[in-house]
Design a protein around this motif. Sequence first.
Motif: not given
Length: 294
Positions: A77-86, A189-192, A216-219, A235-238
């Motif tokens: 349930d979390v999307d962040h910039g260290r996942e394989p898609w990035a 996880n993507a906000a400036e 840790q790469g995400f919140l 707001c959310s985490f995904r």
Amino acid sequence: MSAPGLPREEERGMILVNVLMFVAIASGLVLLMIDREELGLDRGLRMREAARAQAIVRGGELSALVALRRDSETAGDVDHGREPWARIAVAAAPIEGGTFDLAIGDAEGRFNINTVRTGEAGSVVLLQEIANQIGMPPEQVVAAIQYVRLQGPVTDLRPLRLAGVEPKVADRLEKMVTALPGITSINLNAAEPELMAVLFKDPLIASRLVQVRARQGFLTLKDLDDQHVTLPWGCSFRSSTFWVRTRARIGGTTQQEATLIQRRRSPESRPETVPVERWRNAAVPPGVPAFATR
């Protein structure tokens, strides 16, 4: 005295001039034909290069679609910039006859201005708080909201400049605000960092959360609990919306495309990952991730 039947000197001179003139005309026509043929060959070469570059650009988009579809099937349930898609991003990757670039990013790290079309008070309040942070006058905020409600949904923020938003203010606005289809939340996880300070109304807490995210790469909700704060409104985490930007350079031709990709449910409630908007070359909107440099 000239012999009978032979042309006089003047006549021979005129004949020579005519012959030279015809030779010059013929030479010019030959050169023109060669030049046109070269132009045609060059045009054909560039068209072939452009077609090949465009095919490579679309291939890059397809790789992003596959990576994001796989993420939706396997990730939590979390999307962040260290996942394989990035990690599919590349910079100046060598291809036959040129190079290829791909940048991919989370599109929901900014406030979606189309949210104000719902009439919900929270969206208007958040836009006003962002405006205060960047020095946007209240009358320009009102003009922007009216424009989006009357003319929207908008596909990018550039039209707001025509609605009276000053260029310098618009540049700062584009760092915290975006224009996406539908109603989207802000992925923390993507906000400036600047937007995080607005969301939590406390630069110190925002800075701590940014440091945790970097480590840790995400919140998660636990990270917010540790700072004694709650999840801000909207707001959310995904995320469900992502940018992919591709560029192919082949010979003397460059093709570039930015695609907005959305993960959503089909009318039959099946998960799907689809491109919803495309921009080519100079039409690429603000907010699209920049290409990495080697």
